[in-house]
Design a protein around this motif. Structure first.
Motif, short mmCIF file in Angstrom:
data_model
loop_
_atom_site.label_atom_id
_atom_site.label_comp_id
_atom_site.label_asym_id
_atom_site.label_seq_id
_atom_site.Cartn_x
_atom_site.Cartn_y
_atom_site.Cartn_z
N PHE A 14 70.86 78.93 16.42
CA PHE A 14 72.01 79.53 17.09
C PHE A 14 73.01 79.96 16.03
CE2 PHE A 14 70.16 76.57 20.03
CZ PHE A 14 70.20 77.23 21.24
N VAL A 15 73.63 81.09 16.25
CA VAL A 15 74.74 81.54 15.41
C VAL A 15 75.98 81.46 16.30
CG1 VAL A 15 75.75 83.47 14.15
CG2 VAL A 15 73.28 83.09 14.07
N ARG A 16 76.96 80.74 15.83
CA ARG A 16 78.14 80.54 16.66
C ARG A 16 79.41 80.84 15.89
NH1 ARG A 16 80.22 75.52 20.32
NH2 ARG A 16 82.10 76.61 20.81
N HIS A 17 80.31 81.54 16.54
CA HIS A 17 81.64 81.78 16.00
C HIS A 17 82.61 80.91 16.79
CE1 HIS A 17 79.90 85.93 15.01
NE2 HIS A 17 79.97 85.25 13.89
N HIS A 18 83.53 80.29 16.11
CA HIS A 18 84.47 79.40 16.78
C HIS A 18 85.61 80.16 17.48
CE1 HIS A 18 82.44 75.82 15.49
NE2 HIS A 18 82.30 76.39 14.31
N ARG A 19 85.71 81.44 17.18
CA ARG A 19 86.62 82.31 17.94
C ARG A 19 85.92 83.65 18.10
NH1 ARG A 19 88.56 83.87 12.79
NH2 ARG A 19 89.69 85.83 12.85
N ASN A 20 86.34 84.42 19.06
CA ASN A 20 85.71 85.70 19.35
C ASN A 20 85.83 86.64 18.16
OD1 ASN A 20 84.94 88.23 20.29
ND2 ASN A 20 85.75 87.87 22.33
N ARG A 21 84.69 87.07 17.64
CA ARG A 21 84.66 87.99 16.51
C ARG A 21 84.23 89.39 16.94
NH1 ARG A 21 84.57 86.05 11.14
NH2 ARG A 21 85.48 84.00 11.15
#
Length: 120
Positions: A14-21
């Motif tokens: 999984f690739v996850r951003h902690h805020r909307n990019r």
């Protein structure tokens, strides 16, 4: 599809951003991650589940046959009932503009269902 459901279907990365990019950054980061893991082919689908997972092999086939480096699926926008007439017209116009700029003949340039070979 949530992570636990994704894992149940065999997803291990999984690739996850902690805020909307944004979509472009998410797409780029996903591709980069897949290539770093050694992927030969990367398939992208949008997160809204409009592409059936049982069709994932379809855009991969022309790449495996070495007929294409990039395959963009056609959603047949004109047949999507929940798209308004104005949205359908905008989709056609957008594809037309992309086709003029890129010298391509894509019926659905905005489709999020795509496959790429690693070289592409």
């Amino acid at each position: 599809m949530g992570r636990s459901r994704s894992r149940a279907h065999g997803v291990t990365e999984f690739v996850r951003h902690h805020r909307n990019r944004g979509l472009a950054r998410s797409f780029t980061d996903g591709i980069d991650h897949a290539l770093a893991l050694g992927a030969d082919i990367v398939v992208n689908t949008d997160g809204d589940n409009q592409y059936p997972r049982e069709r994932i092999a379809d855009p991969v086939q022309p790449i495996l046959r070495r007929e294409a480096d990039i395959v963009i699926a056609d959603r047949r926008v004109g047949l999507i009932d929940h798209f308004s007439p104005s949205k359908k017209a905008l989709q056609r116009f957008g594809s037309h503009v992309v086709n003029l700029a890129a010298r391509t003949e894509l019926p659905d340039a905005a489709s999020g269902f795509r496959a790429y070979c690693a070289r592409a």
